[in-house]
Design a protein around this motif. Structure first.
Motif, PDB file in Angstrom:
ATOM      1  N   UNK A 334       0.841  -1.200   0.000  1.00  0.00           N
ATOM      2  CA  UNK A 334       0.000   0.000   0.000  1.00  0.00           C
ATOM      3  C   UNK A 334       0.872   1.244   0.000  1.00  0.00           C
ATOM      4  N   UNK A 335       1.927   1.214   0.785  1.00  0.00           N
ATOM      5  CA  UNK A 335       2.824   2.374   0.833  1.00  0.00           C
ATOM      6  C   UNK A 335       3.468   2.614  -0.523  1.00  0.00           C
ATOM      7  N   UNK A 336       3.877   1.525  -1.185  1.00  0.00           N
ATOM      8  CA  UNK A 336       4.523   1.668  -2.496  1.00  0.00           C
ATOM      9  C   UNK A 336       3.558   2.183  -3.562  1.00  0.00           C
ATOM     10  N   UNK A 337       2.274   2.001  -3.320  1.00  0.00           N
ATOM     11  CA  UNK A 337       1.287   2.480  -4.304  1.00  0.00           C
ATOM     12  C   UNK A 337       1.282   4.002  -4.394  1.00  0.00           C
ATOM     13  N   UNK A 339      -0.563   6.268  -3.295  1.00  0.00           N
ATOM     14  CA  UNK A 339      -1.851   6.921  -3.547  1.00  0.00           C
ATOM     15  C   UNK A 339      -2.228   7.679  -2.278  1.00  0.00           C
ATOM     16  N   UNK A 340      -2.051   8.983  -2.293  1.00  0.00           N
ATOM     17  CA  UNK A 340      -2.249   9.773  -1.078  1.00  0.00           C
ATOM     18  C   UNK A 340      -3.709   9.910  -0.689  1.00  0.00           C
ATOM     19  N   UNK A 341      -4.587   9.515  -1.560  1.00  0.00           N
ATOM     20  CA  UNK A 341      -6.009   9.600  -1.239  1.00  0.00           C
ATOM     21  C   UNK A 341      -6.568   8.291  -0.690  1.00  0.00           C
ATOM     22  N   UNK A 342      -5.779   7.242  -0.751  1.00  0.00           N
ATOM     23  CA  UNK A 342      -6.262   5.928  -0.327  1.00  0.00           C
ATOM     24  C   UNK A 342      -6.359   5.851   1.190  1.00  0.00           C
ATOM     25  N   UNK A 343      -7.518   5.404   1.674  1.00  0.00           N
ATOM     26  CA  UNK A 343      -7.750   5.231   3.110  1.00  0.00           C
ATOM     27  C   UNK A 343      -7.793   3.742   3.424  1.00  0.00           C
ATOM     28  N   UNK A 344      -6.810   3.289   4.178  1.00  0.00           N
ATOM     29  CA  UNK A 344      -6.702   1.856   4.495  1.00  0.00           C
ATOM     30  C   UNK A 344      -7.583   1.574   5.712  1.00  0.00           C
ATOM     31  N   UNK A 345      -8.733   0.973   5.458  1.00  0.00           N
ATOM     32  CA  UNK A 345      -9.738   0.834   6.519  1.00  0.00           C
ATOM     33  C   UNK A 345      -9.324  -0.145   7.615  1.00  0.00           C
ATOM     34  N   UNK A 346      -8.403  -1.048   7.301  1.00  0.00           N
ATOM     35  CA  UNK A 346      -8.009  -2.057   8.295  1.00  0.00           C
ATOM     36  C   UNK A 346      -6.775  -1.641   9.098  1.00  0.00           C
ATOM     37  N   UNK A 347      -6.374  -0.411   8.950  1.00  0.00           N
ATOM     38  CA  UNK A 347      -5.127   0.031   9.576  1.00  0.00           C
ATOM     39  C   UNK A 347      -5.134  -0.178  11.095  1.00  0.00           C
ATOM     40  N   UNK A 348      -6.121   0.364  11.765  1.00  0.00           N
ATOM     41  CA  UNK A 348      -6.156   0.269  13.220  1.00  0.00           C
ATOM     42  C   UNK A 348      -6.322  -1.167  13.683  1.00  0.00           C
ATOM     43  N   UNK A 380       5.225   0.281   9.058  1.00  0.00           N
ATOM     44  CA  UNK A 380       4.668   0.484   7.715  1.00  0.00           C
ATOM     45  C   UNK A 380       3.216   0.960   7.777  1.00  0.00           C
ATOM     46  N   UNK A 381       2.437   0.377   8.693  1.00  0.00           N
ATOM     47  CA  UNK A 381       1.041   0.791   8.804  1.00  0.00           C
ATOM     48  C   UNK A 381       0.924   2.233   9.291  1.00  0.00           C
ATOM     49  N   UNK A 382       1.858   2.669  10.141  1.00  0.00           N
ATOM     50  CA  UNK A 382       1.772   4.022  10.701  1.00  0.00           C
ATOM     51  C   UNK A 382       1.838   5.092   9.618  1.00  0.00           C
ATOM     52  N   UNK A 383       2.452   4.760   8.499  1.00  0.00           N
ATOM     53  CA  UNK A 383       2.592   5.736   7.420  1.00  0.00           C
ATOM     54  C   UNK A 383       1.336   5.875   6.570  1.00  0.00           C
ATOM     55  N   UNK A 384       0.428   4.904   6.701  1.00  0.00           N
ATOM     56  CA  UNK A 384      -0.742   4.875   5.825  1.00  0.00           C
ATOM     57  C   UNK A 384      -1.866   5.739   6.374  1.00  0.00           C
ATOM     58  N   UNK A 385      -2.755   6.116   5.496  1.00  0.00           N
ATOM     59  CA  UNK A 385      -3.943   6.835   5.903  1.00  0.00           C
ATOM     60  C   UNK A 385      -5.045   5.827   6.197  1.00  0.00           C
TER      61      UNK A 385
END
Length: 1153
Positions: A334-337, A339-348, A380-385
């Motif tokens: 996901x990070x490599x993608x 896509x700054x608009x992508x919201x990773x719903x399973x992050x938490x 890695x997850x901490x960097x995602x939205x």
């Protein structure tokens, strides 16, 4: 093969059939050991054939004459040479030989590859020249070569065959070999390049159903499906989903037990999903991530965590590691993608799983890589939205810190290992885990654009950076260094002052690793702010911190501090100092010393620019003092810091310290003494205090500020600061302050929230303004005496008690004035000049103070000579008419003392002086005024003649007589003295008048011969000796002479002798004595009542019959009978005797009572 070996030496005309025949030995696995030689032979023969062909100018196509020899197919050859090429990354010759062979045989693989490989292979070979290449990089380059080659060939059948040939080689290598791992990836890459989706789907399904053919089924199937997903994500996910739905994992496991052939588990499928996500095209991935990948992984993990349908805590390390690996790869994908608009719903959710894993890890051992891998996943997850909140970040970091930093020391952890290999593995896990924690902190802190949030997260390390356990400190500092170094980008408004103060003192910590990390961190903090320091010099100094010599560490730390302190942002100095003060409280002795050094260095370098922060800095220092007082070395640094600040901002420091509650506590007093002790500041601080005291008393009113100044002066002077230069001004101001604070109460101070460390037996003092002011003046006078500016008071220590009471203040001032060293002309004259304004002050107390002080100085001739006391005399005369009794008393005393100091002034101003003093005799309500007037008159009259006094003679005598029976001893005594002096001033005009007044006063003189105060008795004797001649009774001298004997005559005997003589000379005076005696029967003094009765007895006994008949016998009898009931036995007996005498005299002349 020996023949093949010898073929290296065959002539170049060797038949074309030889090298193709040798080529048949390349692919079979049993000849793997000979590949080095085979590749060398083939390369030599091919190159010879090439030269021959070029010289014959034949076609450039390589001629292969196989005859009955069955050559390997191009796909077989490519598959074999690519796999063997991986060995080049390990420095093996066969690997380099394989890639070299590919370079010279492109047309044998496929004609389309000739031009492509001519470009790609030289570039591929460059990294191999001179050194080994990274395995991962080399693998990537080979797979890229394969990918581009298949794209260039663009032949589906050719690609399918290549995949089959790759598959056929699966059994040729061990599962742990580098060749096997590459083979799986090459297989997946080939399938990804295949355009026949049915074939790809069937192959994937075959691998899923029979993974044992791949060797290590999990690694193999994961690598193949992962790389295949690069171009066939939909196919891979579809086949995986179908496989999950169709397969019965429990039944498959049972079959595998009986058949010996393992099948895939749910754990394996989880890992596959992670690899698929990692290699999938990023835009396609994001669209299907939640539904087709993450949800499947979570479902599989949930199923693996259930027993009989119930969720349980799963301690299966393989399951945890597989789940962690899968979701980590998902996070990376996901990070490599990007896509700054992508919201990773399973992050938490996924972070929560990782935190649970970490929480379950023991705190006394490090046996599994779960912590390490989970930390990587969280990073890695901490960097995602969506972006986590600050609290979430803090909770995540705190959980991880608390599960790693408290671990036992590394050596203790390694002791859990049973073999050397186990110990090395534990060390490996430890280093990787700490590295992962450092990277997680670095990522979470610096990915935040809010400086305050960054600071909050950094604060989580604080307790570990100052831990009492050095291995915990070591870990915290190494992590800190990792977070701060290597060109990080912090928020523009990130504050470094606090962190610098926290980290820098540990340049002198116990372990060299801590010292190095602390120095690196301190230097890095300034780099964060774009501050470029003397890098080379600092690095050189930092190397010296490896030394175990504490003195060397301190010296180096001091040098670093001097360099770094210059660059600390000015607005952050206060935060820096706060941290160093905390360090002075809590750190070990060496670090405490370093704290002090850094604090002083910062103040020296930046002290000039701290004016705006002084209040906060001084408050912070004061807040820490109660605790630091318990640590002598730390406390000395605090005192030095105050002195350093004061050297730049004395006025501000003074103002700040003066704001402390009164009475000053121990710490405030110590700060004042520190300023006084410093030679560079003692003079400045005293001058500043004097100026502020003067300002505080401008309106002759003393507020709390002035009292604070006085208390400060006391502390400074008590340290021994010289006062000569400022003594006149300081003495005058303090005396004024004492005067202005008389009777005051201290305003209620606000509650102090400051820490207090009370010593055993110490009590909170209650502030008394006048007492505080008086204590300062006492301290000043003690120092003045040491410097020869004053002398010991005749009142001793009682002086200060007198001075601080409103009732006795004027008495104390007079005593203080008498203690002045009048031989110090210049000092006294300065004091007089500055105190002159007190005589006209609006403050009544201050007028009293000044008048009392000058009243004593008026008797010093030398001061009249050098000082301007004429104005004082005029003001004294005015004050003698004031309504305030004490002020009048002091003014009259001053007028009287003028007789001693300037006799000529008395004669010159006799009229105004006499009028002022005589007026005091009428102030009957205040006997002290009367007494003072009597004394002043006595002094003044001694300088005047009868002519000078003639106008006032009668008034003075009459007023003086009224005080013979005053209750106050001093008044009676002075009045008698004055009456005696008046005898010499009668002149001819007042002689008869004075004789009459003597007759009226004689009874008092006679009775008070036995006054309770012996001095009054002696005075009465003297005045009788002087006054008898006025009455022509010189015959009485003989009787009075008995009073001079050591053994005084009995009262009755004296009175009878006196009256006998008097009766013979003057019965009238004897009768006058009788008429005045009745008033003394009720005297408050027993001796006077007794003497009055005895005198009456003597008078009655010596009166002639004519006068006895005139007696009011009834009244006399009644009075004497009353006295028979007097409490005093002596009076009772005297009354009885007098009655008997009266009765006898009446009988003698036949008169009835």
């Amino acid at each position: 093969m020996k023949k093949n070996k010898q073929s290296l030496h065959l002539p170049l005309c060797l038949p074309q059939v030889l090298w193709p025949r040798i080529l048949t030995f390349v692919v079979p696995a049993e000849y793997t050991g000979t590949l080095d030689h085979l590749f060398s032979i083939i390369r030599t023969l091919v190159m010879a054939e090439e030269r021959k062909r070029q010289s014959a100018k034949e076609s450039t196509a390589l001629i292969v004459s196989t005859g009955a020899v069955k050559l390997p197919s191009p796909q077989q050859l490519l598959a074999r040479l690519l796999v063997i090429s991986m060995l080049a990354s390990l420095g093996k010759l066969c690997g380099a030989g394989a890639i070299g062979l590919l370079k010279i045989l492109p047309e044998m693989i496929h004609p389309k590859l000739v031009d492509l490989w001519k470009t790609l292979l030289p570039e591929l070979l460059q990294p191999l020249e001179g050194k080994n290449i990274s395995i991962v990089l080399w693998e990537t380059m080979l797979l890229q070569l394969l990918k581009e080659s298949l794209w260039k060939i663009s032949d589906t059948a050719w690609t399918i065959q290549l995949s089959r040939d790759f598959n056929q080689q699966m059994g040729s290598y061990s599962n742990t070999s580098i060749e096997k791992k590459f083979l799986w990836k090459a297989m997946g890459t080939t399938l990804a390049s295949c355009q026949d989706t049915n074939f790809v789907s069937s192959q994937i399904k075959e691998f899923l159903i029979a993974p044992h053919q791949l060797g290590d089924q999990r690694q193999g199937i994961t690598a193949i499906l992962g790389h295949c997903a690069e171009n066939h994500l939909d196919i891979v996910l579809k086949v995986l989903k179908t496989f999950q739905n169709q397969e019965k994992f429990f039944m498959n496991r049972c079959k595998s037990i009986f058949s010996g052939k393992k099948s895939l588990t749910k754990t394996d499928i989880m890992v596959i999903y992670g690899a698929v996500a990692l290699h999938a095209p990023k835009q396609q991935l994001l669209a299907r991530l939640d539904r087709d990948i993450v949800s499947q992984v979570l479902s599989l993990y949930g199923q693996c965590s259930q027993i009989l349908g119930m969720s349980v805590m799963n301690k299966d390390i393989d399951l945890q590691m597989s789940f962690t690996r899968s979701i980590t790869e998902i996070g990376i994908a996901v990070q490599d993608a990007e896509d700054h608009n992508f919201q990773f719903s399973y992050k938490e959710t996924l972070i929560s799983y990782m935190l649970d894993f970490i929480r379950d890890e023991p705190l006394d051992s490090l046996a599994s890589p779960v912590r390490w891998k989970a930390l990587i996943a969280i990073r890695y997850f901490s960097k995602l939205k969506p972006k986590l909140s600050l609290n979430d970040h803090l909770n995540i970091l705190e959980e991880n810190i608390r599960k790693l930093l408290p671990l036992p020391p590394l050596e203790s952890l390694k002791n859990d290992g049973q073999t050397d290999r186990d110990k090395e593995h534990i060390k490996f896990l430890y280093e990787r885990s700490m590295d992962a924690l450092g990277k997680l902190l670095r990522t979470m802190i610096w990915d935040n654009v809010n400086a305050e949030d960054c600071q909050e997260m950094f604060n989580l390390l604080r307790m570990w950076l100052v831990s009492q356990k050095q291995w915990e400190r070591e870990r915290a500092f190494q992590i800190t260094a990792k977070v701060l170094t290597n060109d990080i980008e912090a928020p523009e408004d990130f504050k470094i002052g606090s962190l610098l103060g926290l980290l820098a003192p540990h340049c002198c910590d116990t372990l060299p690793t801590i010292r190095q990390a602390a120095a690196s961190s301190a230097i890095a903090l300034l780099s964060i702010k774009g501050i470029h320091l003397e890098v080379e010099r600092l690095q050189g100094l930092q190397e010296g911190l490896e030394s175990d010599d504490v003195q060397v560490q301190i010296k180096i730390s001091s040098k670093i501090a001097k360099i770094v302190s210059k660059s600390i942002p000015n607005e952050e100095i206060q935060m820096f100092l706060e941290e160093t003060l905390d360090g002075l409280e809590s750190l070990n002795p060496t670090c405490t010393t370093a704290c002090g050094i850094w604090m002083i260095a910062a103040l020296k370098e930046q002290g000039v620019a701290l004016e705006d922060q002084l209040l906060e800095i001084l408050s912070s220092i004061y807040h820490h003092m109660p605790v630091l007082r318990q640590k002598e070395e730390s406390f000395q640094f605090v005192l030095e810091a105050i002195s350093q600040i004061a050297s730049f901002h004395m006025e501000a420091v003074v103002v700040n310290l003066l704001q402390k509650p009164l009475p000053f506590d121990r710490d405030t007093k110590t700060l004042w003494k520190a300023l006084a002790e410093n030679p560079a500041s003692s003079g400045k601080v005293m001058r500043a205090l004097v100026n502020r005291l003067e300002m505080g008393l401008e309106d002759d009113i003393a507020g709390t500020d002035a009292i604070s100044v006085a208390c400060a002066i006391q502390e400074v002077v008590s340290w021994g600061s010289p006062v000569t230069r400022l003594y006149p001004e300081l003495f005058t101001l303090l005396l004024k302050l004492v005067s202005c604070t008389l009777g005051q109460k201290m305003p209620t101070a606000p509650l102090s929230h400051r820490r207090r460390v009370m010593q055993k037996g110490e009590r909170q003092q209650v502030a008394d303004p006048c007492r505080l002011s008086t204590a300062t003046l006492k301290c000043l006078q003690a120092q003045a005496m040491r410097e020869g500016l004053a002398k010991e008071s005749d009142e001793g220590d009682n002086l200060w008690t007198l001075l601080s009471s409103p009732v006795t203040h004027h008495v104390g001032v007079c005593a203080l004035a008498r203690s002045m060293a009048v031989w110090q002309h210049g000092v006294i004259l300065d004091i007089m000049e500055q105190l002159l304004s007190s005589l006209t002050s609006s403050s009544e107390y201050y007028r009293i103070t000044g008048t009392a002080f000058f009243s004593e100085l008026m008797k010093e001739p030398i001061l009249w000579k050098h000082g301007n006391l004429r104005d004082v005399l005029s003001l004294m005369d005015q004050s003698a008419w004031d309504s305030n009794a004490i002020l009048r008393q002091m003014a009259i005393r001053g007028l009287g003392n003028t007789a001693s100091g300037a006799p000529h002034k008395v004669k010159k101003h006799k009229q105004i002086m006499l009028e002022s003093v005589i007026r005091g005799l009428y102030h009957l309500a205040r006997t002290e005024v009367v007494c003072e007037s009597l004394k002043a008159l006595k002094k003044i009259l001694e300088l005047l003649t009868d002519r000078d006094v003639s106008f006032y003679f009668k008034e003075i005598v009459l007023q003086t007589r009224t005080f013979f029976e005053d209750e106050q001893d001093d008044v009676r005594l002075t009045a008698i003295f004055l009456f005696e002096d008046m005898a010499s001033l009668t002149g001819r005009r007042w002689k008869i008048f004075f004789a009459e007044e003597i007759k009226k006063s004689l009874i008092s003189f006679l009775l008070h011969l036995w006054d309770p105060n012996p001095k009054i008795g002696a005075a009465c004797r003297d005045v009788l000796m002087v006054c008898i001649p006025f009455l022509g009774l010189q015959e009485l001298y003989g009787v009075l002479d008995h009073l001079l004997d050591n053994d005084l005559p009995r009262t009755r005997d004296f009175y009878r002798q006196f009256c006998v003589k008097l009766a013979k000379k003057n019965q009238e005076i004897l009768w006058i004595l009788h008429t005045h005696s009745f008033t003394f029967f009720t005297s408050s003094w027993e001796t006077i009542r007794s003497a009055a009765v005895k005198l009456t007895d003597a008078i009655v006994l010596n009166l002639t019959s004519q006068y006895v008949e005139l007696l009011d016998r009834e009244q006399l009898t009644t009075r004497l009978q009353d006295l028979r009931q007097d409490p005093c036995i002596s009076v009772q007996r005297a009354a009885e005797a007098a009655l008997q005498t009266l009765l006898r005299r009446c009988k003698e002349i036949s008169i009835t009572l």
